[in-house]
Every structure is written in C-alpha cells, then in structure tokens.
Design a protein around this motif. Structure first.
Motif, PDB file in Angstrom:
ATOM      1  N   CYS A  30      -6.516  -0.702  -8.143  1.00  0.00           N
ATOM      2  CA  CYS A  30      -6.170   0.553  -7.490  1.00  0.00           C
ATOM      3  C   CYS A  30      -5.546   0.195  -6.149  1.00  0.00           C
ATOM      4  N   VAL A  31      -4.299   0.630  -5.927  1.00  0.00           N
ATOM      5  CA  VAL A  31      -3.585   0.281  -4.700  1.00  0.00           C
ATOM      6  C   VAL A  31      -2.858   1.513  -4.165  1.00  0.00           C
ATOM      7  N   ILE A  32      -3.031   1.780  -2.878  1.00  0.00           N
ATOM      8  CA  ILE A  32      -2.216   2.788  -2.203  1.00  0.00           C
ATOM      9  C   ILE A  32      -1.136   2.014  -1.453  1.00  0.00           C
ATOM     10  N   VAL A  33       0.112   2.402  -1.646  1.00  0.00           N
ATOM     11  CA  VAL A  33       1.235   1.701  -1.021  1.00  0.00           C
ATOM     12  C   VAL A  33       1.293   2.083   0.457  1.00  0.00           C
ATOM     13  N   MET A  34       1.328   1.040   1.309  1.00  0.00           N
ATOM     14  CA  MET A  34       1.321   1.240   2.750  1.00  0.00           C
ATOM     15  C   MET A  34       2.674   0.874   3.359  1.00  0.00           C
ATOM     16  N   ASP A  35       3.053   1.569   4.411  1.00  0.00           N
ATOM     17  CA  ASP A  35       4.253   1.269   5.166  1.00  0.00           C
ATOM     18  C   ASP A  35       3.959   0.047   6.031  1.00  0.00           C
ATOM     19  N   GLN A  36       4.726  -1.022   5.867  1.00  0.00           N
ATOM     20  CA  GLN A  36       4.455  -2.265   6.603  1.00  0.00           C
ATOM     21  C   GLN A  36       4.642  -2.096   8.106  1.00  0.00           C
ATOM     22  N   ALA A  37       5.555  -1.249   8.513  1.00  0.00           N
ATOM     23  CA  ALA A  37       5.831  -1.066   9.941  1.00  0.00           C
ATOM     24  C   ALA A  37       4.718  -0.299  10.649  1.00  0.00           C
ATOM     25  N   THR A  38       4.199   0.750   9.976  1.00  0.00           N
ATOM     26  CA  THR A  38       3.202   1.604  10.632  1.00  0.00           C
ATOM     27  C   THR A  38       1.776   1.339  10.171  1.00  0.00           C
ATOM     28  N   GLY A  39       1.636   0.705   9.002  1.00  0.00           N
ATOM     29  CA  GLY A  39       0.300   0.475   8.447  1.00  0.00           C
ATOM     30  C   GLY A  39      -0.305   1.721   7.831  1.00  0.00           C
ATOM     31  N   LYS A  40       0.487   2.788   7.702  1.00  0.00           N
ATOM     32  CA  LYS A  40      -0.013   4.054   7.151  1.00  0.00           C
ATOM     33  C   LYS A  40       0.432   4.225   5.707  1.00  0.00           C
ATOM     34  N   SER A  41      -0.303   5.057   4.987  1.00  0.00           N
ATOM     35  CA  SER A  41      -0.010   5.344   3.590  1.00  0.00           C
ATOM     36  C   SER A  41       1.375   5.957   3.434  1.00  0.00           C
ATOM     37  N   LYS A  42       2.054   5.558   2.352  1.00  0.00           N
ATOM     38  CA  LYS A  42       3.349   6.168   2.023  1.00  0.00           C
ATOM     39  C   LYS A  42       3.169   7.390   1.126  1.00  0.00           C
ATOM     40  N   GLY A  43       1.913   7.699   0.769  1.00  0.00           N
ATOM     41  CA  GLY A  43       1.640   8.897  -0.022  1.00  0.00           C
ATOM     42  C   GLY A  43       1.698   8.701  -1.527  1.00  0.00           C
ATOM     43  N   PHE A  44       1.713   7.444  -1.967  1.00  0.00           N
ATOM     44  CA  PHE A  44       1.649   7.193  -3.409  1.00  0.00           C
ATOM     45  C   PHE A  44       0.939   5.873  -3.670  1.00  0.00           C
ATOM     46  N   GLY A  45       0.527   5.699  -4.914  1.00  0.00           N
ATOM     47  CA  GLY A  45      -0.167   4.470  -5.265  1.00  0.00           C
ATOM     48  C   GLY A  45      -0.147   4.243  -6.765  1.00  0.00           C
ATOM     49  N   PHE A  46      -0.802   3.164  -7.169  1.00  0.00           N
ATOM     50  CA  PHE A  46      -0.864   2.784  -8.577  1.00  0.00           C
ATOM     51  C   PHE A  46      -2.295   2.472  -8.966  1.00  0.00           C
ATOM     52  N   VAL A  47      -2.651   2.870 -10.177  1.00  0.00           N
ATOM     53  CA  VAL A  47      -3.963   2.576 -10.739  1.00  0.00           C
ATOM     54  C   VAL A  47      -3.716   1.927 -12.091  1.00  0.00           C
ATOM     55  N   GLU A  48      -4.450   0.845 -12.381  1.00  0.00           N
ATOM     56  CA  GLU A  48      -4.338   0.214 -13.696  1.00  0.00           C
ATOM     57  C   GLU A  48      -5.646   0.358 -14.431  1.00  0.00           C
ATOM     58  N   MET A  49      -5.568   0.888 -15.655  1.00  0.00           N
ATOM     59  CA  MET A  49      -6.731   1.052 -16.512  1.00  0.00           C
ATOM     60  C   MET A  49      -6.483   0.255 -17.792  1.00  0.00           C
ATOM     61  N   PRO A  50      -7.473  -0.535 -18.237  1.00  0.00           N
ATOM     62  CA  PRO A  50      -7.249  -1.411 -19.390  1.00  0.00           C
ATOM     63  C   PRO A  50      -7.148  -0.679 -20.733  1.00  0.00           C
ATOM     64  N   HIS A  51      -7.737   0.500 -20.821  1.00  0.00           N
ATOM     65  CA  HIS A  51      -7.741   1.227 -22.099  1.00  0.00           C
ATOM     66  C   HIS A  51      -6.822   2.440 -22.012  1.00  0.00           C
ATOM     67  N   ALA A  52      -5.786   2.452 -22.849  1.00  0.00           N
ATOM     68  CA  ALA A  52      -4.799   3.536 -22.840  1.00  0.00           C
ATOM     69  C   ALA A  52      -5.458   4.890 -23.052  1.00  0.00           C
ATOM     70  N   ARG A  53      -6.471   4.938 -23.899  1.00  0.00           N
ATOM     71  CA  ARG A  53      -7.167   6.195 -24.191  1.00  0.00           C
ATOM     72  C   ARG A  53      -7.732   6.799 -22.898  1.00  0.00           C
ATOM     73  N   ASP A  54      -8.387   5.964 -22.078  1.00  0.00           N
ATOM     74  CA  ASP A  54      -8.961   6.428 -20.813  1.00  0.00           C
ATOM     75  C   ASP A  54      -7.861   6.811 -19.822  1.00  0.00           C
ATOM     76  N   ALA A  55      -6.788   6.033 -19.799  1.00  0.00           N
ATOM     77  CA  ALA A  55      -5.682   6.298 -18.881  1.00  0.00           C
ATOM     78  C   ALA A  55      -5.035   7.643 -19.192  1.00  0.00           C
ATOM     79  N   ILE A  56      -4.842   7.937 -20.473  1.00  0.00           N
ATOM     80  CA  ILE A  56      -4.235   9.207 -20.869  1.00  0.00           C
ATOM     81  C   ILE A  56      -5.141  10.374 -20.476  1.00  0.00           C
TER      82      ILE A  56
END
Length: 79
Positions: A30-56
């Motif tokens: 689970c990662v929230i994408v951060m702005d390198q210059a400000t160190g603040k959240s860019k307002g989006f992120g990514f989550v990886e789940m191993p089971h497609a059924r759970d992800a859906i």
C-alpha cells in the motif's frame, strides 16, 4: 492485482488506506504517492492485493466511498 486509488484527501495516511483495504482481504503493499519537493501527498496511491477475487470486491465496495468527506475513486491499475 494492482489497484489505483484516486481523489484521496491529502491528510490520509498509508496506514489508514491499508486498514480500509484489509477489510476485503490480504494486502501485499500500500503506497500513497508523495510529492518529492513538498513531501505531501499527491492525492493518489496504489494497493496490491494477491487475490483478484478480493481486489474486485474492494474495488466495488470502495469506489465512490466518502473518506474524510471526499469521494475516492478506485479501479484496477493499468500496467
């Protein structure tokens, strides 16, 4: 399965996002994408789940959910 989470309120933490998705099953990362210059959240992120059924289930259950007053957008990430 990799999931894109958009329209996150800037104060949401990775721990909060992780907790939200863990309700639907195992989460590999689970990662929230951060702005390198400000160190603040860019307002989006990514989550990886191993089971497609759970992800859906997570995508269907969380898309448009209001989190800290903002409706998030959740969909399968394009590789």
């Amino acid at each position: 399965m990799k999931i894109l989470v958009r329209n996150l309120e800037r104060s949401i933490t990775q721990a909060e996002l992780l907790e939200l998705f863990e309700q639907y099953g195992q989460v590999d990362s689970c990662v929230i994408v951060m702005d390198q210059a400000t160190g603040k959240s860019k307002g989006f992120g990514f989550v990886e789940m191993p089971h497609a059924r759970d992800a859906i289930k997570a995508i269907k259950g969380l898309n448009t959910l209001k989190l800290k007053g903002v409706g998030i957008r959740v969909k399968a990430a394009e590789e």
